[in-house]
Design a protein around this motif. Structure first.
Motif, PDB file in Angstrom:
ATOM      1  N   GLN A 107       0.826  -1.204   0.000  1.00 14.12           N
ATOM      2  CA  GLN A 107       0.000   0.000   0.000  1.00 14.12           C
ATOM      3  C   GLN A 107       0.863   1.259   0.000  1.00 14.12           C
ATOM      4  O   GLN A 107       0.519   2.254  -0.647  1.00 14.12           O
ATOM      5  CB  GLN A 107      -0.917  -0.006   1.223  1.00 14.12           C
ATOM      6  N   TYR A 108       1.993   1.197   0.673  1.00 17.60           N
ATOM      7  CA  TYR A 108       2.849   2.381   0.798  1.00 17.60           C
ATOM      8  C   TYR A 108       3.663   2.635  -0.466  1.00 17.60           C
ATOM      9  O   TYR A 108       3.780   3.783  -0.916  1.00 17.60           O
ATOM     10  CB  TYR A 108       3.772   2.213   1.998  1.00 17.60           C
ATOM     11  N   ARG A 109       4.214   1.576  -1.055  1.00 20.35           N
ATOM     12  CA  ARG A 109       5.148   1.752  -2.165  1.00 20.35           C
ATOM     13  C   ARG A 109       4.538   1.445  -3.543  1.00 20.35           C
ATOM     14  O   ARG A 109       5.066   1.916  -4.560  1.00 20.35           O
ATOM     15  CB  ARG A 109       6.386   0.864  -1.952  1.00 20.35           C
ATOM     16  N   ASN A 110       3.495   0.637  -3.599  1.00 22.93           N
ATOM     17  CA  ASN A 110       2.920   0.248  -4.898  1.00 22.93           C
ATOM     18  C   ASN A 110       1.400   0.322  -4.826  1.00 22.93           C
ATOM     19  O   ASN A 110       0.698  -0.633  -5.176  1.00 22.93           O
ATOM     20  CB  ASN A 110       3.364  -1.162  -5.286  1.00 22.93           C
ATOM     21  N   ALA A 111       0.888   1.449  -4.389  1.00 30.45           N
ATOM     22  CA  ALA A 111      -0.542   1.587  -4.134  1.00 30.45           C
ATOM     23  C   ALA A 111      -1.384   1.330  -5.375  1.00 30.45           C
ATOM     24  O   ALA A 111      -2.418   0.646  -5.313  1.00 30.45           O
ATOM     25  CB  ALA A 111      -0.840   2.972  -3.570  1.00 30.45           C
ATOM     26  N   ALA A 112      -0.978   1.868  -6.539  1.00 30.93           N
ATOM     27  CA  ALA A 112      -1.770   1.704  -7.761  1.00 30.93           C
ATOM     28  C   ALA A 112      -1.855   0.232  -8.168  1.00 30.93           C
ATOM     29  O   ALA A 112      -2.937  -0.280  -8.503  1.00 30.93           O
ATOM     30  CB  ALA A 112      -1.163   2.532  -8.887  1.00 30.93           C
ATOM     31  N   LEU A 113      -0.726  -0.454  -8.142  1.00 27.99           N
ATOM     32  CA  LEU A 113      -0.718  -1.877  -8.499  1.00 27.99           C
ATOM     33  C   LEU A 113      -1.511  -2.683  -7.480  1.00 27.99           C
ATOM     34  O   LEU A 113      -2.260  -3.601  -7.844  1.00 27.99           O
ATOM     35  CB  LEU A 113       0.729  -2.386  -8.571  1.00 27.99           C
ATOM     36  N   PHE A 114      -1.357  -2.353  -6.217  1.00 29.50           N
ATOM     37  CA  PHE A 114      -2.061  -3.056  -5.143  1.00 29.50           C
ATOM     38  C   PHE A 114      -3.574  -2.925  -5.342  1.00 29.50           C
ATOM     39  O   PHE A 114      -4.318  -3.905  -5.239  1.00 29.50           O
ATOM     40  CB  PHE A 114      -1.633  -2.489  -3.799  1.00 29.50           C
ATOM     41  N   GLU A 115      -4.032  -1.721  -5.642  1.00 29.80           N
ATOM     42  CA  GLU A 115      -5.458  -1.493  -5.861  1.00 29.80           C
ATOM     43  C   GLU A 115      -5.940  -2.284  -7.069  1.00 29.80           C
ATOM     44  O   GLU A 115      -7.027  -2.877  -7.056  1.00 29.80           O
ATOM     45  CB  GLU A 115      -5.712   0.003  -6.079  1.00 29.80           C
ATOM     46  N   LYS A 116      -5.148  -2.315  -8.140  1.00 26.56           N
ATOM     47  CA  LYS A 116      -5.512  -3.056  -9.337  1.00 26.56           C
ATOM     48  C   LYS A 116      -5.629  -4.551  -9.059  1.00 26.56           C
ATOM     49  O   LYS A 116      -6.572  -5.218  -9.520  1.00 26.56           O
ATOM     50  CB  LYS A 116      -4.469  -2.805 -10.434  1.00 26.56           C
ATOM     51  N   VAL A 117      -4.682  -5.086  -8.300  1.00 26.25           N
ATOM     52  CA  VAL A 117      -4.701  -6.517  -7.976  1.00 26.25           C
ATOM     53  C   VAL A 117      -5.943  -6.872  -7.159  1.00 26.25           C
ATOM     54  O   VAL A 117      -6.607  -7.886  -7.411  1.00 26.25           O
ATOM     55  CB  VAL A 117      -3.424  -6.907  -7.221  1.00 26.25           C
ATOM     56  N   VAL A 118      -6.281  -6.042  -6.187  1.00 25.52           N
ATOM     57  CA  VAL A 118      -7.470  -6.303  -5.372  1.00 25.52           C
ATOM     58  C   VAL A 118      -8.726  -6.257  -6.232  1.00 25.52           C
ATOM     59  O   VAL A 118      -9.657  -7.057  -6.046  1.00 25.52           O
ATOM     60  CB  VAL A 118      -7.562  -5.298  -4.211  1.00 25.52           C
ATOM     61  N   GLU A 119      -8.762  -5.366  -7.204  1.00 27.52           N
ATOM     62  CA  GLU A 119      -9.902  -5.311  -8.127  1.00 27.52           C
ATOM     63  C   GLU A 119     -10.006  -6.600  -8.934  1.00 27.52           C
ATOM     64  O   GLU A 119     -11.107  -7.129  -9.147  1.00 27.52           O
ATOM     65  CB  GLU A 119      -9.753  -4.117  -9.069  1.00 27.52           C
ATOM     66  N   VAL A 120      -8.873  -7.109  -9.403  1.00 23.91           N
ATOM     67  CA  VAL A 120      -8.877  -8.364 -10.167  1.00 23.91           C
ATOM     68  C   VAL A 120      -9.346  -9.517  -9.290  1.00 23.91           C
ATOM     69  O   VAL A 120     -10.128 -10.382  -9.729  1.00 23.91           O
ATOM     70  CB  VAL A 120      -7.474  -8.646 -10.738  1.00 23.91           C
ATOM     71  N   ILE A 121      -8.888  -9.556  -8.048  1.00 28.99           N
ATOM     72  CA  ILE A 121      -9.333 -10.610  -7.127  1.00 28.99           C
ATOM     73  C   ILE A 121     -10.838 -10.542  -6.936  1.00 28.99           C
ATOM     74  O   ILE A 121     -11.541 -11.561  -6.988  1.00 28.99           O
ATOM     75  CB  ILE A 121      -8.614 -10.477  -5.768  1.00 28.99           C
ATOM     76  N   ASP A 122     -11.350  -9.351  -6.720  1.00 23.84           N
ATOM     77  CA  ASP A 122     -12.784  -9.171  -6.491  1.00 23.84           C
ATOM     78  C   ASP A 122     -13.589  -9.554  -7.729  1.00 23.84           C
ATOM     79  O   ASP A 122     -14.660 -10.168  -7.636  1.00 23.84           O
ATOM     80  CB  ASP A 122     -13.053  -7.718  -6.101  1.00 23.84           C
ATOM     81  N   LYS A 123     -13.078  -9.235  -8.919  1.00 29.31           N
ATOM     82  CA  LYS A 123     -13.822  -9.463 -10.161  1.00 29.31           C
ATOM     83  C   LYS A 123     -13.690 -10.896 -10.673  1.00 29.31           C
ATOM     84  O   LYS A 123     -14.675 -11.490 -11.122  1.00 29.31           O
ATOM     85  CB  LYS A 123     -13.324  -8.485 -11.236  1.00 29.31           C
ATOM     86  N   ASP A 124     -12.487 -11.456 -10.608  1.00 28.25           N
ATOM     87  CA  ASP A 124     -12.231 -12.761 -11.230  1.00 28.25           C
ATOM     88  C   ASP A 124     -12.128 -13.916 -10.232  1.00 28.25           C
ATOM     89  O   ASP A 124     -12.461 -15.058 -10.571  1.00 28.25           O
ATOM     90  CB  ASP A 124     -10.931 -12.699 -12.046  1.00 28.25           C
ATOM     91  N   PHE A 125     -11.665 -13.637  -9.030  1.00 22.81           N
ATOM     92  CA  PHE A 125     -11.413 -14.712  -8.081  1.00 22.81           C
ATOM     93  C   PHE A 125     -12.622 -15.001  -7.192  1.00 22.81           C
ATOM     94  O   PHE A 125     -13.002 -16.165  -7.004  1.00 22.81           O
ATOM     95  CB  PHE A 125     -10.216 -14.369  -7.191  1.00 22.81           C
ATOM     96  N   VAL A 126     -13.209 -13.957  -6.637  1.00 21.01           N
ATOM     97  CA  VAL A 126     -14.289 -14.147  -5.663  1.00 21.01           C
ATOM     98  C   VAL A 126     -15.480 -14.909  -6.250  1.00 21.01           C
ATOM     99  O   VAL A 126     -16.007 -15.818  -5.587  1.00 21.01           O
ATOM    100  CB  VAL A 126     -14.734 -12.789  -5.074  1.00 21.01           C
ATOM    101  N   PRO A 127     -15.928 -14.613  -7.485  1.00 20.12           N
ATOM    102  CA  PRO A 127     -17.040 -15.412  -8.034  1.00 20.12           C
ATOM    103  C   PRO A 127     -16.726 -16.897  -8.114  1.00 20.12           C
ATOM    104  O   PRO A 127     -17.587 -17.736  -7.826  1.00 20.12           O
ATOM    105  CB  PRO A 127     -17.237 -14.800  -9.429  1.00 20.12           C
ATOM    106  N   SER A 128     -15.511 -17.231  -8.496  1.00 20.31           N
ATOM    107  CA  SER A 128     -15.132 -18.641  -8.575  1.00 20.31           C
ATOM    108  C   SER A 128     -15.091 -19.269  -7.182  1.00 20.31           C
ATOM    109  O   SER A 128     -15.504 -20.419  -6.990  1.00 20.31           O
ATOM    110  CB  SER A 128     -13.772 -18.782  -9.263  1.00 20.31           C
ATOM    111  N   ILE A 129     -14.594 -18.515  -6.214  1.00 16.86           N
ATOM    112  CA  ILE A 129     -14.549 -19.020  -4.833  1.00 16.86           C
ATOM    113  C   ILE A 129     -15.963 -19.279  -4.321  1.00 16.86           C
ATOM    114  O   ILE A 129     -16.235 -20.308  -3.697  1.00 16.86           O
ATOM    115  CB  ILE A 129     -13.812 -18.021  -3.930  1.00 16.86           C
ATOM    116  N   ARG A 130     -16.867 -18.342  -4.576  1.00 23.10           N
ATOM    117  CA  ARG A 130     -18.255 -18.526  -4.142  1.00 23.10           C
ATOM    118  C   ARG A 130     -18.893 -19.727  -4.854  1.00 23.10           C
ATOM    119  O   ARG A 130     -19.634 -20.505  -4.247  1.00 23.10           O
ATOM    120  CB  ARG A 130     -19.065 -17.261  -4.431  1.00 23.10           C
ATOM    121  N   ARG A 131     -18.599 -19.879  -6.135  1.00 28.03           N
ATOM    122  CA  ARG A 131     -19.179 -20.975  -6.916  1.00 28.03           C
ATOM    123  C   ARG A 131     -18.736 -22.337  -6.384  1.00 28.03           C
ATOM    124  O   ARG A 131     -19.484 -23.309  -6.443  1.00 28.03           O
ATOM    125  CB  ARG A 131     -18.780 -20.829  -8.384  1.00 28.03           C
TER     126      ARG A 131
END
Length: 221
Positions: A107-131
């Motif tokens: 969060q301190y040194r790579n905030a933009a990348l960190f935010e992007k990765v969390v978005e990908v997890i929420d969009k692509d990973f969480v639905p599969s986990i729920r399924r």
């Protein structure tokens, strides 16, 4: 006493060698702590040797056990080579603290990348986990270009670990033909990389829950 009678050397004399009462007390201590001794087997191997037989028989059992225990120990040369690899207890002892530090560092040194990765997890990973929530395991395949940055993969592993999942990653590269030169036969290819994430988590005990609910219903009818 029996050793002296046979002219054998005595390495140590104990009260239990001469007193029946002391021997009974010593055996009682052994019996009271037997379960504790069995628990110790989880941490290092040992064998309890029955000393109720003949002296020769007990001696042979002891020698045999020493030989077996020695076969379980690494030679000094082998130990010197493998000791550079940390044992699992050393790796995990500070794992939680190190995880928190890494997440804060993202969060301190790579905030933009960190935010992007969390978005990908929420969009692509969480639905599969729920399924696959009942199975307790999900496999996510992604071709998102964000993972071309190795740090992004580390972020996925750390974020999901912090949320209580067990996750490992892998990648696969595939050569996909684009075109063929009919004159030379040369094939132009594109390398496609697929990132795989194996996610494990505690699954619900569906059948057990149903049986418990059914039992309660029958009880209160």
């Amino acid at each position: 006493k029996r050793l002296r009678e046979r002219g054998l050397p005595v390495l140590e004399e104990r009260d239990t060698d001469f007193s029946d009462e002391a021997a009974r007390k010593r055996y009682k201590i052994f019996r009271d702590h037997y379960s504790t001794l069995q628990t110790l087997k989880k941490h290092f191997p040992f064998t309890l040797i029955d000393a109720g037989g003949t002296i020769e028989g007990v001696q042979q059992n002891i020698i045999k056990e020493f030989k077996y225990q020695s076969s379980l120990e690494l030679s000094q040369e082998a130990y010197d080579i493998v000791q550079r690899i940390p044992i699992v207890s050393d790796v995990i002892v500070h794992a939680r603290g190190d995880l928190v530090l890494r997440l804060d560092e993202y969060q301190y040194r790579n905030a933009a990348l960190f935010e992007k990765v969390v978005e990908v997890i929420d969009k692509d990973f969480v639905p599969s986990i729920r399924r696959h929530s009942i199975a307790g395991i999900a496999v996510v395949r992604s071709t998102d270009p964000v993972f071309q940055t190795p740090l992004a993969i580390d972020m996925v592993l750390d974020v999901l670990s912090e949320r209580g999942y067990h996750v490992s990653s892998d990648l696969r590269s595939m050569a996909i033909p684009d075109s063929v030169d009919l004159k030379t036969g040369k094939i132009t290819i594109t390398i496609k990389t697929e990132y795989l994430f194996h996610i494990r988590f505690q699954r619900p005990e569906i059948r057990e829950a149903l049986e418990t609910t059914s039992t309660l219903r029958m009880r209160y009818r």
